[in-house]
Design a protein around this motif. Structure first.
Motif, PDB file in Angstrom:
ATOM      1  N   VAL A  34       0.594   9.362  -3.103  1.00  0.00           N
ATOM      2  CA  VAL A  34       0.160   9.592  -4.488  1.00  0.00           C
ATOM      3  C   VAL A  34       1.174   8.994  -5.458  1.00  0.00           C
ATOM      4  N   THR A  35       2.448   9.306  -5.262  1.00  0.00           N
ATOM      5  CA  THR A  35       3.461   8.839  -6.211  1.00  0.00           C
ATOM      6  C   THR A  35       3.617   7.323  -6.175  1.00  0.00           C
ATOM      7  N   VAL A  36       3.549   6.716  -4.989  1.00  0.00           N
ATOM      8  CA  VAL A  36       3.679   5.256  -4.891  1.00  0.00           C
ATOM      9  C   VAL A  36       2.468   4.568  -5.522  1.00  0.00           C
ATOM     10  N   CYS A  37       1.263   5.098  -5.260  1.00  0.00           N
ATOM     11  CA  CYS A  37       0.056   4.502  -5.842  1.00  0.00           C
ATOM     12  C   CYS A  37       0.073   4.568  -7.362  1.00  0.00           C
ATOM     13  N   ILE A  38       0.613   5.641  -7.903  1.00  0.00           N
ATOM     14  CA  ILE A  38       0.694   5.785  -9.360  1.00  0.00           C
ATOM     15  C   ILE A  38       1.775   4.873  -9.932  1.00  0.00           C
ATOM     16  N   GLU A  39       2.936   4.865  -9.301  1.00  0.00           N
ATOM     17  CA  GLU A  39       4.068   4.110  -9.842  1.00  0.00           C
ATOM     18  C   GLU A  39       3.924   2.610  -9.633  1.00  0.00           C
ATOM     19  N   SER A  40       3.424   2.201  -8.446  1.00  0.00           N
ATOM     20  CA  SER A  40       3.355   0.772  -8.135  1.00  0.00           C
ATOM     21  C   SER A  40       2.242   0.499  -7.118  1.00  0.00           C
ATOM     22  N   PRO A  41       0.998   0.359  -7.595  1.00  0.00           N
ATOM     23  CA  PRO A  41      -0.111   0.066  -6.676  1.00  0.00           C
ATOM     24  C   PRO A  41       0.158  -1.168  -5.822  1.00  0.00           C
ATOM     25  N   GLU A  42       0.794  -2.188  -6.428  1.00  0.00           N
ATOM     26  CA  GLU A  42       1.046  -3.418  -5.685  1.00  0.00           C
ATOM     27  C   GLU A  42       2.003  -3.177  -4.509  1.00  0.00           C
ATOM     28  N   LYS A  43       2.973  -2.299  -4.682  1.00  0.00           N
ATOM     29  CA  LYS A  43       3.875  -1.957  -3.579  1.00  0.00           C
ATOM     30  C   LYS A  43       3.100  -1.234  -2.479  1.00  0.00           C
ATOM     31  N   HIS A  44       2.249  -0.301  -2.877  1.00  0.00           N
ATOM     32  CA  HIS A  44       1.453   0.429  -1.889  1.00  0.00           C
ATOM     33  C   HIS A  44       0.607  -0.518  -1.048  1.00  0.00           C
ATOM     34  N   PHE A  45      -0.109  -1.432  -1.708  1.00  0.00           N
ATOM     35  CA  PHE A  45      -1.008  -2.313  -0.957  1.00  0.00           C
ATOM     36  C   PHE A  45      -0.243  -3.349  -0.144  1.00  0.00           C
ATOM     37  N   ALA A  46       0.930  -3.742  -0.615  1.00  0.00           N
ATOM     38  CA  ALA A  46       1.780  -4.615   0.202  1.00  0.00           C
ATOM     39  C   ALA A  46       2.161  -3.898   1.498  1.00  0.00           C
ATOM     40  N   GLU A  47       2.476  -2.610   1.393  1.00  0.00           N
ATOM     41  CA  GLU A  47       2.817  -1.814   2.579  1.00  0.00           C
ATOM     42  C   GLU A  47       1.609  -1.655   3.501  1.00  0.00           C
ATOM     43  N   VAL A  48       0.423  -1.442   2.922  1.00  0.00           N
ATOM     44  CA  VAL A  48      -0.801  -1.322   3.731  1.00  0.00           C
ATOM     45  C   VAL A  48      -1.034  -2.604   4.532  1.00  0.00           C
ATOM     46  N   ILE A  49      -0.900  -3.742   3.871  1.00  0.00           N
ATOM     47  CA  ILE A  49      -1.115  -5.020   4.556  1.00  0.00           C
ATOM     48  C   ILE A  49      -0.065  -5.223   5.647  1.00  0.00           C
ATOM     49  N   ARG A  50       1.195  -4.935   5.328  1.00  0.00           N
ATOM     50  CA  ARG A  50       2.262  -5.110   6.322  1.00  0.00           C
ATOM     51  C   ARG A  50       2.030  -4.213   7.536  1.00  0.00           C
ATOM     52  N   ASP A  51       1.697  -2.954   7.283  1.00  0.00           N
ATOM     53  CA  ASP A  51       1.461  -2.011   8.383  1.00  0.00           C
ATOM     54  C   ASP A  51       0.263  -2.422   9.234  1.00  0.00           C
ATOM     55  N   SER A  52      -0.717  -3.074   8.606  1.00  0.00           N
ATOM     56  CA  SER A  52      -1.908  -3.484   9.363  1.00  0.00           C
ATOM     57  C   SER A  52      -1.621  -4.684  10.267  1.00  0.00           C
ATOM     58  N   ILE A  53      -0.551  -5.406   9.955  1.00  0.00           N
ATOM     59  CA  ILE A  53      -0.237  -6.636  10.686  1.00  0.00           C
ATOM     60  C   ILE A  53       0.834  -6.439  11.752  1.00  0.00           C
ATOM     61  N   VAL A  54       1.880  -5.669  11.421  1.00  0.00           N
ATOM     62  CA  VAL A  54       2.983  -5.538  12.372  1.00  0.00           C
ATOM     63  C   VAL A  54       2.581  -4.651  13.546  1.00  0.00           C
ATOM     64  N   GLY A  55       3.319  -4.788  14.642  1.00  0.00           N
ATOM     65  CA  GLY A  55       3.050  -3.957  15.819  1.00  0.00           C
ATOM     66  C   GLY A  55       2.005  -4.580  16.726  1.00  0.00           C
ATOM     67  N   LEU A  56       1.586  -3.802  17.689  1.00  0.00           N
ATOM     68  CA  LEU A  56       0.616  -4.284  18.666  1.00  0.00           C
ATOM     69  C   LEU A  56      -0.780  -4.267  18.070  1.00  0.00           C
ATOM     70  N   GLY A  57      -1.418  -5.412  18.033  1.00  0.00           N
ATOM     71  CA  GLY A  57      -2.768  -5.488  17.488  1.00  0.00           C
ATOM     72  C   GLY A  57      -2.770  -5.454  15.974  1.00  0.00           C
ATOM     73  N   THR A  58      -3.943  -5.694  15.425  1.00  0.00           N
ATOM     74  CA  THR A  58      -4.114  -5.718  13.971  1.00  0.00           C
ATOM     75  C   THR A  58      -5.070  -4.619  13.553  1.00  0.00           C
TER      76      THR A  58
END
Length: 348
Positions: A268-292
């Motif tokens: 909640v706090t990240v989405c309010i303060e910096s939506p772009e940071k939140h979505f950058a993290e979502v994209i990174r988390d979806s890519i790193v690790g085993l599988g996408t």
């Protein structure tokens, strides 16, 4: 603590095109990556080209990507209406039958009107939330990174699609204290102008800190502040919080524990303060690790392509010292890759 809480004051490569189809950045959103032609064909012309793409020997996915991937929400709505009138069939249904896999799912997500798309994403999140709190974060995204008018449209679309309200479905499927927080967020109507009161920001920073310190993260006043104050006011409150207590508020929330409430409240706090940071993290988390995690990757790019993907790209580079476009390109393939890169405004 009681004194503060006593008062309750929320494809293969695209074909080369003629000069009159040279694309430019969307005029509506300076931070968007969606590229729309300077001269846009009529909805009838686009509908005819889509029909031809479907009716040939095999679907022409490149044509689908080129047309829909270079049209904004209003233009896509006109194409859908015109296609229905011309051919007496739903474009959404035809896309669903012609396209498959992650590519098909991403195109369908893009083809929906934005408020209908978010209603569907919210419903899907509620159906999947028992698999992990990350699904409920989708509802936080919708409530905290879009306009109050959009959120109302999402709730209306939800009622039309599912014959129950978003609030009802949250209350019947999510347990407390997560239910309490989500209900506060989705049922709120924040003031949508840049109005900030420094005295309130200072006072409520103290209130939030006291709640975090005592681990009363689901207290009514904390939920009320985060779900009803306008976004600009909350950003000032978070700024005061860091100045007074030394740490960003999301960091202190994280230090409270590793439970679902802490995780959701941090989002909640990240989405309010910096939506772009939140979505950058979502994209990174979806890519790193085993599988996408293609669903998360598609959601982040599709829902933000007309909003702030240029900012997301910049944050991605700053956070991970890597190129968002290159990482998407390296982790996807075929038509799916080409469609996402088209929404990201890539020339390839």
């Amino acid at each position: 603590m009681q004194g503060l809480f006593r008062r309750l004051s929320s494809s293969s490569e695209h074909k080369l095109r003629s000069l009159n189809e040279t694309v430019s950045f969307s005029k509506n959103h300076g931070m968007a990556t969606l590229r729309v032609p300077e001269l846009v064909p009529s909805p009838a012309q686009d509908s005819e080209r889509l029909k031809q793409a479907f009716d040939g020997l095999g679907t022409d996915e490149n044509e689908v990507i080129w047309i829909l991937g270079h049209r904004n929400a209003s233009q896509r709505r006109k194409i859908k209406d015109t296609y229905q009138q011309l051919y007496n069939e739903s474009l959404i249904s035809r896309l669903d039958s012609e396209l498959s896999g992650d590519f098909g799912k991403a195109v369908l997500l893009w083809a929906y009107d934005p408020h209908e798309r978010d209603a569907k994403l919210a419903n899907d999140a509620l159906r999947k939330h028992k698999r992990g709190v990350k699904h409920l974060k989708v509802i936080v995204e919708i409530a905290c990174t879009t306009s109050p008018h959009h959120l109302i449209a999402v709730r209306q679309a939800y009622c039309s699609l599912y014959e129950s309200s978003l609030e009802e479905d949250i209350a019947s499927t999510v347990s407390a204290p997560l239910m309490k927080l989500l209900l506060g967020l989705v049922s709120s109507y924040r003031f949508d102008e840049e109005v900030v009161d420094l005295a309130i920001a200072n006072s409520e920073a103290s209130t939030l800190h006291e709640g975090i310190e005592k681990k009363l993260l689901d207290h009514d006043l904390i939920v009320w502040i985060l779900s009803t104050r306008n976004i600009f006011q909350l950003r000032e409150t978070f700024k005061c919080y860091k100045q007074k207590y030394g740490n960003p508020i999301d960091q202190d929330i994280k230090s409270c524990g590793n439970g679902d409430l802490e995780s959701l409240l941090k989002t909640v706090t990240v989405c309010i303060e910096s939506p772009e940071k939140h979505f950058a993290e979502v994209i990174r988390d979806s890519i790193v690790g085993l599988g996408t995690d293609e669903d998360s990757l598609s959601r982040a790019i599709v829902t933000r392509a007309e909003v702030d993907t240029m900012k997301i790209r910049e944050h991605y580079t700053n956070l991970y010292k890597a190129s968002l476009d290159d990482d998407v390109k390296g982790d996807t393939s075929g038509d799916y890759k080409n469609f996402l890169l088209t929404l990201l405004g890539a020339r390839f």
